[in-house]
Each structure stands twice: as structure tokens, then as C-alpha cells.
Write a protein that holds these residues in place. Structure first.
Motif, short mmCIF file in Angstrom:
data_model
loop_
_atom_site.label_atom_id
_atom_site.label_comp_id
_atom_site.label_asym_id
_atom_site.label_seq_id
_atom_site.Cartn_x
_atom_site.Cartn_y
_atom_site.Cartn_z
N SER A 106 0.85 -1.20 0.00
CA SER A 106 0.00 0.00 0.00
C SER A 106 0.88 1.24 0.00
O SER A 106 2.10 1.16 0.14
CB SER A 106 -0.91 0.02 1.23
N CYS A 107 0.24 2.37 -0.13
CA CYS A 107 0.96 3.63 -0.15
C CYS A 107 1.67 3.91 1.18
O CYS A 107 2.54 4.77 1.26
CB CYS A 107 0.01 4.79 -0.48
N ASP A 108 1.28 3.18 2.21
CA ASP A 108 1.94 3.39 3.51
C ASP A 108 3.32 2.75 3.56
O ASP A 108 4.13 3.07 4.42
CB ASP A 108 1.09 2.80 4.65
N ASP A 109 3.58 1.84 2.65
CA ASP A 109 4.87 1.17 2.66
C ASP A 109 5.97 2.06 2.07
O ASP A 109 5.70 2.96 1.29
CB ASP A 109 4.79 -0.13 1.84
N GLU A 110 7.16 1.78 2.51
CA GLU A 110 8.31 2.51 2.00
C GLU A 110 8.42 2.35 0.49
O GLU A 110 8.02 1.32 -0.05
CB GLU A 110 9.60 1.97 2.64
N PRO A 111 8.96 3.35 -0.16
CA PRO A 111 9.17 3.19 -1.61
C PRO A 111 10.16 2.07 -1.91
O PRO A 111 11.03 1.79 -1.09
CB PRO A 111 9.74 4.55 -2.02
N ASP A 112 10.00 1.46 -3.04
CA ASP A 112 10.94 0.41 -3.43
C ASP A 112 12.31 0.98 -3.78
O ASP A 112 13.32 0.32 -3.66
CB ASP A 112 10.40 -0.35 -4.65
N VAL A 113 12.30 2.19 -4.26
CA VAL A 113 13.55 2.80 -4.68
C VAL A 113 13.39 4.31 -4.60
O VAL A 113 12.29 4.83 -4.78
CB VAL A 113 13.94 2.35 -6.10
N VAL A 114 14.45 5.00 -4.28
CA VAL A 114 14.42 6.47 -4.22
C VAL A 114 15.55 7.04 -5.05
O VAL A 114 16.48 6.33 -5.42
CB VAL A 114 14.55 6.97 -2.77
N ARG A 115 15.43 8.29 -5.31
CA ARG A 115 16.46 8.92 -6.13
C ARG A 115 17.63 9.33 -5.24
O ARG A 115 17.76 10.49 -4.86
CB ARG A 115 15.90 10.18 -6.78
N ASP A 116 18.42 8.40 -4.91
CA ASP A 116 19.51 8.73 -4.00
C ASP A 116 20.86 8.78 -4.71
O ASP A 116 21.90 8.84 -4.10
CB ASP A 116 19.58 7.70 -2.88
#
Length: 221
Positions: free
Chosen positions: A76-86
DNA sequence: GCCACCGGTGGC
DNA sequence: GCCACCGGTGGC
């Protein structure tokens, strides 16, 4: 860097980049991701085929975290993103509405090295492992193979994604000297992006605006 | 010799 | 200015 909050859906999926040394064709793609229309988090798409399916229909069928429950239970949207722009990945903004690759064929995307004249190449591999590099070649191939049923050129697209990173592709009238001798060269524009390039292979590109996107693996030689 | 990759350009 | 197309070639 500035996490712009947009409702774009980006697609990405994680193609195993396992070190398979077989000489089969490989995308230079590490993952396919889509951005949730609602929460803007990036979600991995587990297979290239699924990614292509989502990409084809993204305009009519927006992507949400719940969509990913098909392969990621209870997401769900509550979960952490799978990947971020790091900065640990290089991103490519895909073009919308690219037709799904015909069954038995492969659509291959190769990201070129930074500083070249083009960002990427697309080619198709036929069921008989022939490599087609343009619509012209596709059309000729289809003409020569009437036994292939129902295939038309409209099912193919050689559109390449765009790099998020500015100056990834060399500008046409940039002085050729810059690549070889940058030591005393004044950069005409966007000096910051050259700073990014100092961190070698781990620069990244990010998809945006409801587009699908690829994540390229850190180039390992 | 093959082919993946890159450059160049003509046409839009 | 962009990009589709294709030729050249270096590395295997």
C-alpha cells in the motif's frame, strides 16, 4: 535531488542483473519502476513483460500501489518506496504508449555511455534471433516473413527514453575537445552536472511526468 | 569474422 | 534541433 511531488507514474522493474555470462541479449536495464499516481512512491515491476504491459496502457490505466499487489502482497501507499532517487542509480524517462513487444520477440534497450552523441539504442530481436535496428528493417523483415501472422509495423517502436541527467548526451556543437581535455575548459552550461559526472558510474536519471522509467544498473565492467 | 556500440547526417 | 537510420570499427 529535489523530490518533486508529482503524480507521475513511473515504471520500473527490477531485472535481475545477475551475472549471467551466457551470450544472450541483455538490456542494460537493472530495474523497471512505476510511480504511484497517489503517493508518488516508486515501485518495482517484477518483469519486463509486466512493465511493457503497464507502459502501454499507462495513460488510460494509472498505476497505484495497490496495482502492485498482483506480485507484492498487501502493498500500500503506507509502505516505504521500493527505490528512491539517491544517486545510486541512473534513471531513464520512458516514452508513453509504446506498444507491447510481440510474443516471441524481444525489445532491447541499451543505454549508451555518457558523453556520446545518443542516449540509447532500441532494437528488436526476432523469434529467429535476428536483430532489427529500425522500422525499415522491421518492415522488410515482415515482408520477407509472411508466415508471421498478424504482425504490423505499428506494433513496434524505436523510441528511446530520455536521460534525466542534463548533459548526459553531448550537445552537437560542443567542442570535441571537452571529452579529452576538460582540465582547462570552461563549461558553457550546467557546471553542476559535470560535478555529478565526477562520481562516475553512479550518477542517475529519474523518470517523471507520468512516464515509465528504467533504472540502469551501475555500469560494471 | 561477427556484432555491440558509437558517430554522423539527412530529413523532418 | 531532434531523431531515425545506417555505416564503421574495435574488441571479442
Amino acid at each position: 535531488m529535489e523530490g518533486k511531488p508529482n503524480r507521475s507514474d513511473a515504471i520500473g522493474n527490477k531485472t535481475s542483473l545477475s551475472k549471467k555470462t551466457s551470450k544472450r541479449v541483455w538490456d542494460s536495464i537493472a530495474a523497471y519502476t512505476v510511480q504511484c499516481e497517489k503517493c508518488s512512491k516508486w515501485r518495482f515491476i517484477p518483469t519486463k513483460e509486466k512493465y511493457e504491459e503497464i507502459r502501454e496502457r499507462l495513460a488510460e490505466q494509472p498505476f497505484f500501489c495497490e496495482t502492485a499487489r498482483e506480485w507484492h502482497l498487501d502493498l500500500s501507499c503506507d509502505d516505504e518506496p521500493d527505490v528512491v532517487r539517491d544517486g545510486s542509480w541512473r534513471w531513464a524517462i520512458d516514452k508513453p504508449s509504446i506498444p507491447q513487444c510481440p510474443p516471441g520477440w524481444q525489445r532491447i534497450l541499451r543505454i549508451r555511455a555518457k558523453g556520446g552523441t545518443k542516449f540509447a539504442d532500441v532494437y528488436y530481436v526476432t523469434p529467429s534471433s535476428k536483430r532489427l535496428r529500425s522500422m525499415m528493417e522491421v518492415q522488410s523483415y515482415l515482408n520477407e516473413h509472411p508466415e508471421l501472422p498478424g504482425l504490423t509495423a505499428s506494433q513496434f517502436s524505436f523510441q528511446i527514453p530520455s536521460p534525466l541527467e542534463e548533459n548526459y548526451v553531448r550537445k552537437r556543437h560542443a567542442r570535441s575537445v571537452t571529452l579529452h581535455d576538460m582540465s582547462d575548459t570552461v563549461m558553457p552550461v550546467n557546471p553542476t552536472s559535470w560535478v555529478v559526472s565526477d562520481q562516475k558510474r553512479d550518477s542517475h536519471l529519474v523518470g517523471e511526468e507520468g512516464s515509465t522509467s528504467y533504472v540502469e544498473a551501475p555500469a560494471q565492467s
